[in-house]
Structures are given as C-alpha cells and as structure tokens.
Enzyme design. Structure first.
Site, short mmCIF file in Angstrom:
data_model
loop_
_atom_site.label_atom_id
_atom_site.label_comp_id
_atom_site.label_asym_id
_atom_site.label_seq_id
_atom_site.Cartn_x
_atom_site.Cartn_y
_atom_site.Cartn_z
N ASP A 1 27.79 -22.57 -14.08
CA ASP A 1 28.54 -21.57 -13.83
C ASP A 1 30.02 -22.02 -14.34
OD1 ASP A 1 29.97 -19.45 -12.71
OD2 ASP A 1 29.36 -19.86 -10.58
N HIS B 1 29.33 -8.28 -16.86
CA HIS B 1 28.25 -9.35 -16.46
C HIS B 1 27.11 -9.34 -16.98
CE1 HIS B 1 26.60 -12.20 -13.54
NE2 HIS B 1 27.63 -12.27 -12.75
N GLU C 1 29.24 -13.77 -20.16
CA GLU C 1 30.00 -12.31 -19.79
C GLU C 1 31.29 -12.44 -20.70
OE1 GLU C 1 30.30 -12.87 -15.46
OE2 GLU C 1 28.71 -14.07 -15.52
N ARG D 1 30.96 -2.05 -8.78
CA ARG D 1 29.54 -2.12 -9.23
C ARG D 1 28.40 -1.80 -8.08
NH1 ARG D 1 27.58 -8.29 -8.21
NH2 ARG D 1 28.32 -8.78 -6.35
#
Length: 301
Positions: free
Chosen positions: A214, A170, A273, A100
């Site tokens: 999360d 993501h 995601e 990324r």
C-alpha cells in the site's frame, strides 16, 4: 434511472444498451468493433473492458463484490473523490469519499468518428453531499471504449470559493498470477509506505509483489507498465493530471478479513491507481475545472 427511458434517450442500436445489472443497478453495456465493456451507474464505475482479440478482461471484479445501495463495488474502476484514503478530518466520513456509492446520471452516449464509443455520466452536490463536504461541484466521468480504454474524471468547482481535493481512479487490474507481476516506471521515485506509518522511501528497480502493498508514489512519470507474463501481456497506463500513483494489494490476511473479497483473489488482482493523493492534493478555483485521466492499452507479449 428508468431503463426504458434511458434506452430511448441513449441506446446506440447494435452497440450500446442499458439493462438491469446486479443489485438492480442500471448497467450500460457496449459491444463495438474494438471491445466489449460494461459500466455501472452506481458509482459511475467501469466494471469490464475486454478487447475483441482477447478473452481476458483488463479489469477485475471480486466474485464477492456487493451490489447494494450505499456500498462500494469491489473491483473495476471505483472513483475516489473528494478525498483519497481515510477521512482527512477524522469525522467518521467514509474512506475514499462519497461519490463511489452514489447513483450517477447518464448524460451522453455517442459513436465517434473512429468507431469508438463514448459514455459520459455525472453527479453533483446536493443536501446530502454538502452535509459531508460543504462545497458546490459538478463531477463527470467520461469513458471511451476503443482500441484503448480511456477514462477521464472532470471536477468543476461551481461554487464561490476554492476547494482542495485528493482523488483517484482506483483501478483493479486483472492479472494471471500476482507473484509473477512487475510494475515498471516508478524506479527512483519516492513513496509513502502506508503499511509502515507513512514512512518515506525510494523505489529501487521494478515493483515485485511478495506481500501486502500500500504505497503512494509521489511526483510520478506519466507512463506506467504492468508486466504480466502469466497472461502473456503488458498493460500500458498513460496518465494526465496525475501527480501520484498508488500501488495496492491486500495479500493474504487482509483478503481474508474483507467480506466483499475472496480469500484467494489477492493473487488475481493488482491496483495501480491514477491519483492525486497525500501531498499531491489539487486546489481548484471557483469556476475552474480539473481533469484526471488514464488511457489503458493491452500489449501481447
């Protein structure tokens, strides 16, 4: 990427052009009969997708995102590969892998029979990647801009030994008011709560967000829905090759602690995601390919 040469080789008149974007990174812009979109060569990262019948982008990019070499762009669809989350070997390597923050090469642009636009970018192993992860690979991302936004990440093992990856698209979705949002399609699925030392729990009903989140949902269904009444829409997510779904929002304190994220922006985004994470790692034999893909469609309510 030389901008003039890239346009000579890949531009589609009236539809696709390559320009200099934020931070000097090459930016691929698409404006066709279905939608407007932009893709940054840094990270091979989709930054925007806005269908012609709406003013609200599918994707969120922070107003404080950093467009700098070696930095990940906060927003759009970052590619996490060949590991998701912290360095699994605790060697000080970057979280979410290294692709990324790489500059990807533009490989193909085309107008398809249905009028949609396809863009393909790629990156592959070199001395730098092999010093962090000792495997030969070719990685491509294929993005199709049409009535839906379709994104596929294709891993090709070009070496002589099998390797294992965890990975994710993501995606930062743009939402009107996070407190009104629900995520549907994960009820009854086990998840690992990364904010509670990875404890395993089971989702009951839809996901409502009223604090930091999360979670890695395991062995999930293909279709997920983000219900966003404040924008009067639902986002449908169809997935391929994805065994996990990650749902993340930093909430108040973590948002304030991030230098590339606005203090109040946690209310305007939610990450859902398409992934293979934790125990859902994927092994790829020499010469084989693995395709991780998502299709995103907006539905007005």
């Amino acid at each position: 990427m030389d901008i003039a040469q890239a346009n000579d080789a890949f531009a589609i008149p009236g539809v696709l052009a390559i320009c200099v974007g934020d931070g000097g990174f090459p930016l691929i812009t698409v404006d066709n009969a279905f939608a407007r979109a932009s893709i940054c060569a840094h990270g091979g990262q989709v930054l925007s997708y806005c269908p012609v019948d709406t003013n609200d982008d599918l994707l969120f990019v922070s107003r404080q995102a950093q467009f700098q070499p070696g930095k990940a762009i906060k927003g759009g669809i970052p590619v996490c590969w060949p590991w998701f989350g912290p360095d699994p070997e605790q060697r000080g390597r970057p979280a979410h892998g290294f692709v990324r923050t790489r500059d990807w090469q533009l490989l193909l642009t085309e107008t398809r029979v249905d009028g949609s636009t396809r863009v393909r970018l790629g990156t592959r192993d070199d001395d730098q990647t092999r010093s962090a992860w000792p495997h030969a690979f070719s990685l491509e991302i294929e993005i199709t801009i049409g009535e839906t936004l379709d994104v596929a990440l294709i891993t090709h093992n070009t070496g002589e030994a099998a390797f294992s990856v965890t990975q994710a698209l993501h995606t930062y979705f743009n939402v009107g008011d996070l407190r009104q949002v629900q995520v549907l399609g994960l009820a009854g699925h086990d998840y690992l709560d990364k904010l509670a030392d990875g404890v395993r729990a089971t989702q009951s009903g839809p996901i409502n967000i009223d604090g930091p989140l999360d979670r890695i949902y395991l062995q999930t269904l293909d279709r997920l829905i983000i219900d966003d009444p404040s924008l009067g829409r639902a986002i449908h997510i169809e997935r391929e090759g994805s065994r996990s779904a990650v749902v993340w929002n930093p909430w108040i304190e973590q948002a304030r602690a991030m230098g590339d994220f606005g203090d109040d922006e946690y209310l305007r985004t939610l990450c859902v995601e398409t992934a293979n994470a934790a125990e859902d790692a994927v092994s790829i034999a020499p010469g084989d390919r693995y395709r991780l893909a998502s299709s995103y469609r907006l539905h007005a309510q």
